[in-house]
Design a protein around this motif. Structure first.
Motif, mmCIF file in Angstrom:
data_model
loop_
_atom_site.group_PDB
_atom_site.id
_atom_site.type_symbol
_atom_site.label_atom_id
_atom_site.label_comp_id
_atom_site.label_asym_id
_atom_site.label_seq_id
_atom_site.Cartn_x
_atom_site.Cartn_y
_atom_site.Cartn_z
ATOM 1 N N ASP A 6 -36.264 87.039 46.286
ATOM 2 C CA ASP A 6 -36.251 87.124 47.748
ATOM 3 C C ASP A 6 -37.194 88.265 48.142
ATOM 4 O OD1 ASP A 6 -35.774 87.530 50.441
ATOM 5 O OD2 ASP A 6 -33.591 87.354 50.265
ATOM 6 N N TRP A 7 -38.474 87.922 48.329
ATOM 7 C CA TRP A 7 -39.475 88.953 48.609
ATOM 8 C C TRP A 7 -39.245 89.635 49.944
ATOM 9 C CZ3 TRP A 7 -41.765 91.239 44.932
ATOM 10 C CH2 TRP A 7 -42.035 90.566 43.739
ATOM 11 N N VAL A 32 -42.084 93.735 58.165
ATOM 12 C CA VAL A 32 -41.756 93.099 56.895
ATOM 13 C C VAL A 32 -42.363 91.702 56.763
ATOM 14 C CG1 VAL A 32 -39.490 92.163 57.551
ATOM 15 C CG2 VAL A 32 -39.953 92.770 55.157
ATOM 16 N N ALA A 33 -42.391 90.915 57.809
ATOM 17 C CA ALA A 33 -42.947 89.553 57.717
ATOM 18 C C ALA A 33 -44.441 89.607 57.396
ATOM 19 C CB ALA A 33 -42.702 88.784 59.014
ATOM 20 N N ASP A 34 -45.168 90.527 58.016
ATOM 21 C CA ASP A 34 -46.598 90.672 57.741
ATOM 22 C C ASP A 34 -46.831 91.168 56.319
ATOM 23 O OD1 ASP A 34 -47.215 89.895 60.350
ATOM 24 O OD2 ASP A 34 -47.185 91.964 61.076
ATOM 25 N N VAL A 35 -45.973 92.055 55.855
ATOM 26 C CA VAL A 35 -46.069 92.597 54.497
ATOM 27 C C VAL A 35 -45.838 91.483 53.478
ATOM 28 C CG1 VAL A 35 -44.919 94.136 52.858
ATOM 29 C CG2 VAL A 35 -45.505 94.964 55.148
ATOM 30 N N VAL A 36 -44.805 90.692 53.676
ATOM 31 C CA VAL A 36 -44.487 89.587 52.757
ATOM 32 C C VAL A 36 -45.630 88.571 52.741
ATOM 33 C CG1 VAL A 36 -42.915 87.641 52.373
ATOM 34 C CG2 VAL A 36 -41.992 89.899 52.937
ATOM 35 N N ALA A 37 -46.188 88.271 53.885
ATOM 36 C CA ALA A 37 -47.279 87.292 53.952
ATOM 37 C C ALA A 37 -48.520 87.796 53.206
ATOM 38 C CB ALA A 37 -47.619 86.985 55.411
ATOM 39 N N LEU A 38 -48.871 89.070 53.381
ATOM 40 C CA LEU A 38 -50.012 89.632 52.658
ATOM 41 C C LEU A 38 -49.750 89.627 51.159
ATOM 42 C CD1 LEU A 38 -52.661 91.103 52.226
ATOM 43 C CD2 LEU A 38 -51.513 93.224 52.857
ATOM 44 N N HIS A 39 -48.549 90.024 50.768
ATOM 45 C CA HIS A 39 -48.164 90.037 49.350
ATOM 46 C C HIS A 39 -48.350 88.644 48.744
ATOM 47 C CE1 HIS A 39 -44.665 90.249 46.295
ATOM 48 N NE2 HIS A 39 -45.750 90.700 45.723
#
Length: 164
Positions: A45-46, A20-27
């Motif tokens: 809250d992404w 999830v942290a990598d997904v949020v950062a890419l987003h």
């Protein structure tokens, strides 16, 4: 159902809740490219939104992994207010450092394969009106814009899946 797809050093697979942290950062990196004044701070809250998308039993999040790093994402499901043969693409992002390298096209093909396997006939999405780069990408993939109303911040687009 597509679990893993391997093309050269690129893997397309289901994203994991632990990512999830990598997904949020890419987003965030991808969204920042079409907000000239910076990302809006609207209280979303992404992390929670993406955690929900990654764990929904009725949805999918596919990711593109290159060199051990997530470089593309697609989140989709059939919303309650749409016909069962229509899927909505809620999020589709490619890391800006990987634009024009085939990541988005490969991810889009994987989505289409998944939708066809699930018996979908139509896909819809909403793209930010200022994101002309993404609109061009979707048009090249075969998406067609629907008429927008005055003051709309998003453009609705429709894709008819190729038949057998």
């Amino acid at each position: 159902m597509i679990n893993d797809r391997l093309t050269s050093d690129r893997v397309i697979r289901t994203a994991l809740p632990a990512e999830v942290a990598d997904v949020v950062a890419l987003h965030a990196r991808a969204r920042a490219t079409y907000y000239p004044d910076g990302l809006p701070q609207d209280g979303t809250d992404w992390s929670a939104n993406w955690r929900s998308a990654l764990t929904r039993p009725d949805g999918r999040v596919l990711c593109v992994v290159e060199g051990g790093r997530i470089v593309g994402l697609a989140s989709f499901r059939v919303p309650e207010d749409t016909p069962a043969d229509t899927v909505k693409l809620f999020q589709f992002h490619v890391d800006p450092d990987h634009w024009r390298h085939g990541v988005g096209s490969a991810l889009h093909r994987a989505c289409v394969e998944e939708w066809q396997a699930d018996g979908r006939r139509t896909a819809v999405l909403d793209v930010h009106v200022d994101n002309v780069r993404a609109q061009g990408f979707y048009r090249r993939q075969g998406w067609v814009p629907e008429p927008a109303g005055p003051g709309d911040h998003h453009l609705r687009m429709r894709f008819v899946l190729p038949g057998e």
